[in-house]
Design a protein around this motif. Structure first.
Motif, short mmCIF file in Angstrom:
data_model
loop_
_atom_site.label_atom_id
_atom_site.label_comp_id
_atom_site.label_asym_id
_atom_site.label_seq_id
_atom_site.Cartn_x
_atom_site.Cartn_y
_atom_site.Cartn_z
N LYS A 125 -7.22 -9.42 4.19
CA LYS A 125 -6.12 -8.40 3.75
C LYS A 125 -6.57 -7.27 3.09
O LYS A 125 -5.89 -6.05 3.38
N MET A 126 -7.39 -7.38 2.01
CA MET A 126 -8.14 -6.28 1.33
C MET A 126 -8.79 -5.21 2.08
O MET A 126 -8.74 -4.19 1.76
N ASP A 127 -9.49 -5.76 3.14
CA ASP A 127 -10.02 -5.14 4.08
C ASP A 127 -9.41 -3.86 4.74
O ASP A 127 -9.49 -2.78 4.87
N LEU A 128 -8.13 -4.34 5.26
CA LEU A 128 -7.28 -3.51 6.03
C LEU A 128 -6.64 -2.55 5.11
O LEU A 128 -6.61 -1.52 5.26
N ALA A 129 -6.37 -3.12 3.73
CA ALA A 129 -5.74 -2.29 2.49
C ALA A 129 -6.74 -1.19 2.41
O ALA A 129 -6.13 -0.05 2.08
N HIS A 130 -7.99 -1.49 2.28
CA HIS A 130 -8.77 -0.33 2.06
C HIS A 130 -9.10 0.74 3.19
O HIS A 130 -9.29 1.64 2.98
N ALA A 131 -8.89 0.02 4.38
CA ALA A 131 -9.07 0.95 5.53
C ALA A 131 -7.79 1.80 5.42
O ALA A 131 -7.98 3.00 5.67
N LEU A 132 -6.65 1.36 5.28
CA LEU A 132 -5.21 2.22 4.97
C LEU A 132 -5.77 3.13 4.04
O LEU A 132 -5.20 4.41 4.03
N LYS A 133 -6.09 2.70 2.86
CA LYS A 133 -6.43 3.57 1.39
C LYS A 133 -7.39 4.78 1.93
O LYS A 133 -7.16 5.96 1.61
N ALA A 134 -8.52 4.64 2.71
CA ALA A 134 -9.42 5.61 3.21
C ALA A 134 -8.56 6.71 3.80
O ALA A 134 -8.87 7.73 3.88
N THR A 135 -7.85 6.13 4.98
CA THR A 135 -7.24 7.15 5.84
C THR A 135 -6.16 8.10 5.21
O THR A 135 -6.41 9.06 5.49
N PHE A 136 -5.38 7.54 4.18
CA PHE A 136 -4.41 8.12 3.54
C PHE A 136 -5.01 9.16 2.58
O PHE A 136 -4.60 10.23 2.49
N GLU A 137 -6.42 8.77 2.10
CA GLU A 137 -7.23 9.62 0.99
C GLU A 137 -7.59 10.67 1.81
O GLU A 137 -7.72 11.98 1.48
N LEU A 138 -7.92 10.48 3.28
CA LEU A 138 -8.48 11.63 4.19
C LEU A 138 -7.19 12.50 4.26
O LEU A 138 -7.52 14.01 4.40
N VAL B 95 0.95 -1.14 0.02
CA VAL B 95 0.04 -0.12 -0.12
C VAL B 95 0.86 1.22 0.09
O VAL B 95 1.74 1.31 0.84
N THR B 96 0.75 2.05 -1.01
CA THR B 96 1.58 3.07 -1.36
C THR B 96 0.82 4.56 -1.35
O THR B 96 0.05 4.62 -2.12
N ALA B 97 0.89 5.36 -0.33
CA ALA B 97 0.22 6.79 -0.38
C ALA B 97 1.40 7.87 -0.68
O ALA B 97 2.42 8.02 -0.09
N THR B 98 1.00 8.61 -1.73
CA THR B 98 1.77 9.54 -2.22
C THR B 98 0.92 11.09 -2.21
O THR B 98 -0.11 10.86 -2.68
N ARG B 99 1.63 12.09 -2.18
CA ARG B 99 1.00 13.41 -2.60
C ARG B 99 2.24 14.55 -2.57
O ARG B 99 3.25 14.37 -1.99
N LYS C 254 -1.80 13.58 11.12
CA LYS C 254 -3.01 13.15 11.49
C LYS C 254 -3.19 11.82 10.73
O LYS C 254 -3.61 10.72 11.25
N GLY C 255 -2.89 11.92 9.51
CA GLY C 255 -3.04 10.43 8.72
C GLY C 255 -2.05 9.44 8.91
O GLY C 255 -2.68 8.26 9.28
N VAL C 256 -1.07 9.68 9.30
CA VAL C 256 -0.05 8.47 10.01
C VAL C 256 -0.27 8.21 11.21
O VAL C 256 -0.38 7.04 11.60
N TYR C 257 -0.96 8.94 11.96
CA TYR C 257 -1.39 8.76 13.47
C TYR C 257 -2.45 7.77 13.27
O TYR C 257 -2.42 7.04 14.23
N ALA C 258 -3.31 7.99 12.48
CA ALA C 258 -4.71 7.28 12.30
C ALA C 258 -4.40 5.82 11.64
O ALA C 258 -5.17 4.93 12.04
N ALA C 259 -3.25 5.80 10.84
CA ALA C 259 -3.01 4.63 10.06
C ALA C 259 -2.68 3.43 11.03
O ALA C 259 -1.92 3.75 11.92
N HIS C 260 -3.27 2.35 10.84
CA HIS C 260 -2.93 1.25 11.67
C HIS C 260 -1.72 0.69 11.23
O HIS C 260 -1.29 0.59 10.29
N ASN C 261 -0.97 0.15 12.55
CA ASN C 261 0.55 -0.35 12.24
C ASN C 261 0.45 -1.52 13.67
O ASN C 261 -0.11 -1.41 14.61
N GLY C 262 0.97 -2.74 13.17
CA GLY C 262 0.81 -3.70 13.79
C GLY C 262 -0.05 -4.81 13.70
O GLY C 262 -0.68 -4.80 12.60
N VAL C 263 -0.29 -5.84 14.71
CA VAL C 263 -1.15 -6.82 14.50
C VAL C 263 -2.83 -6.08 14.51
O VAL C 263 -3.07 -5.34 15.19
N TYR C 264 -3.42 -6.56 13.36
CA TYR C 264 -4.70 -6.02 13.31
C TYR C 264 -5.81 -7.12 13.65
O TYR C 264 -6.93 -6.82 14.26
#
Length: 487
Positions: free
Chosen positions: A374-387, A187-191, A324-334
């Motif tokens: 896996k895809m559920d968590l990937a989409h959660a990260l996607k939503a976080t970084f898009e915000l 999962v790669t976020a850029t801006r 805020k995005g990095v703070y909210a993004a999940h890291n570790g065991v889900y």
């Protein structure tokens, strides 16, 4: 230094490992090690070739009386993770790994060792060059780029391999037999962000987070180890909230499959607030070091005033959204597995955070033994970084390996282990990414298993392999090959 390694038993494995470790073999730059393996196979007079992607295949006939046994594919990957301590001057593209013996362990001087998966490669080499070990027909598969995308396994076409049984030599506890693994996705976020001139009347600082253990972002993710990117973000977030710190640069972490050990940031603070900022920073520093005191006893968080101020800082809007995005993004065991006690099911590693010259890049590796999770968590990260205003891309998606508890080769390994070592092995699934699941897509009828010697600290400069465990692993492997069933 490496000569001491060549005196260890079994000599054939350690000498091949020393030879292999003299060859630079970073992921996606395997040309030198591919040539090395091609020369090795050809020097033995064995059928040796590469497929279209660059995987090396070497075939050896069965020994006398074992010609009609099932063909065994022995598989390991050629590339290694490149991590080094910040104070080490080392070029992985040019230098061979410098190893030393430390009691029962072989280690490297301030870098990753490459036992993952070099010991597996060296073991297969020892079998291919042997003249006195009974074995069925052997087919060695040395894949490329396992560590940063598994592209070698992904691109291996059906029909290339002849084996009916696959022994993957890429796990890291010598009392475990692995029958399943997690899949993963990058999962790669850029801006882009607007840079602003540094305000007048400021003090510039560099923040440094280091001394963390790091480790394998799958096998070690459940240990509660510190993530340098999350620690740095926490420091910057609270400093920004209270003292309007402005960020110039962040450089944290690196490879997706390694828990980040270090992060560096350059910031500026208004001179009127420097004293209060420093006091607050020290308090937060103490809190974090205390929180992680058991799992990360060597954690260091430094704050040093810079003599030369940066020229540019992030715009406030982009800075706020990033933190805020990095703070909210999940890291570790889900999530933990409901099917296998103690197995991590789903996780994420925020592996890389880079902010510089108007560009933000955040790199994650999301893993799960269940593809939909896996895809559920990937989409959660996607939503976080898009915000946070980022564009998000998914790449390198690879499947897990579904356990088969009725595997015939599993029965062989369990029986051999019990007879050799007078104890039951642990039959497990792991949270790492093994190539078996990928290979199984084009070879669905191949009976697969994974095992290996004890390796600690993989994907970090603390990587080490147990000498006594390699000896145990070698005797186990030879006994397995003696008992391969007939076709």
């Amino acid at each position: 230094m490496n000569e001491a390694i060549r005196q260890l038993e079994p000599l054939s494995i350690w000498n091949n490992f020393a030879d292999l470790n003299s060859v630079p073999r970073p992921s996606k730059k395997e040309d030198k090690v591919v040539r090395f393996m091609m020369n090795f196979g050809n020097s033995l007079g064995l059928e040796t070739f590469t497929d279209r992607i660059g995987n090396v295949i070497i075939r050896k006939p069965g020994t006398k009386g074992m010609e009609n046994r099932k063909i065994v594919t022995l598989q390991s990957h050629l590339d290694m993770v490149h991590q080094k301590n910040a104070d080490i001057d080392f070029d992985f593209d040019r230098h061979g790994i410098q190893m030393f013996v430390d009691g029962d362990w072989v280690r490297a001087e301030g870098t990753t060792l490459g036992a993952d998966n070099g010991i597996g490669v060296a073991t297969i080499m020892a079998l291919l060059e042997s003249t006195d070990i009974p074995h069925p027909p052997l087919e060695a598969l040395f894949t490329i780029d396992e560590e940063t995308g598994m592209t070698g396994a992904m691109a291996l076409e059906g029909g290339v391999l002849h084996g009916e049984i696959l022994l993957n030599l890429d796990t890291e506890e010598d009392d475990e037999i692995d029958i399943g693994c997690a899949g993963g996705i990058d999962v790669t976020a850029t801006r882009e962000y607007n840079e602003k001139p540094v305000p007048r009347g400021i003090t510039a600082y560099e923040i440094e987070v280091n001394g963390l253990q790091g480790g394998h972002s799958g096998m070690d993710i459940h240990k509660g180890l510190g993530n340098a990117n999350k620690i740095m973000n926490r420091l910057l977030y609270h400093s920004s909230e209270q003292y309007h710190v402005r960020i110039s640069e962040i450089d944290g972490g690196g490879l997706r499959n390694a828990i980040p050990r270090e992060s560096f940031a350059k910031i500026v603070v208004d001179k009127s607030q420097t004293r209060d900022f420093e006091i607050s920073f020290q308090e937060l520093q103490r809190d974090i070091v205390k929180e992680l005191g058991i799992t990360e006893p060597n954690l260091q968080i430094g704050l040093e005033e810079l003599k030369t101020s940066p020229k540019k800082v992030m715009g406030l809007g982009a800075q706020e959204k990033l933190l805020k995005g990095v703070y909210a993004a999940h890291n570790g065991v889900y999530a933990m597995s409901a099917a296998i006690d103690g197995l991590t099911e789903t996780s994420n590693n925020i592996a890389k955070v880079e902010v510089k010259n108007g560009q933000i890049q955040i790199g994650c590796l999301t893993r799960s033994s269940i593809d939909s999770a896996k895809m559920d968590l990937a989409h959660a990260l996607k939503a976080t970084f898009e915000l946070a205003g980022c564009k998000v891309a998914f790449n390198g998606n690879y499947p897990g390996w579904r356990p088969n508890p009725n595997s015939e080769i599993l029965k062989v390994l369990v029986k051999k282990y019990k007879n050799l070592f007078n104890e039951e092995p642990e039959v497990v699934a792991c949270h790492a990414g093994l190539e078996c699941g990928i290979l199984g897509r084009n070879y669905p009828n191949m009976d697969m298993i994974s095992y290996g010697p004890t390796i600690k600290g993989a994907h970090s400069p603390d990587e080490r392999v147990s000498i006594s465990s390699v000896k145990k692993f070698w005797s186990f492997t030879k006994e397995i090959l003696r008992d391969i069933p007939k076709k």
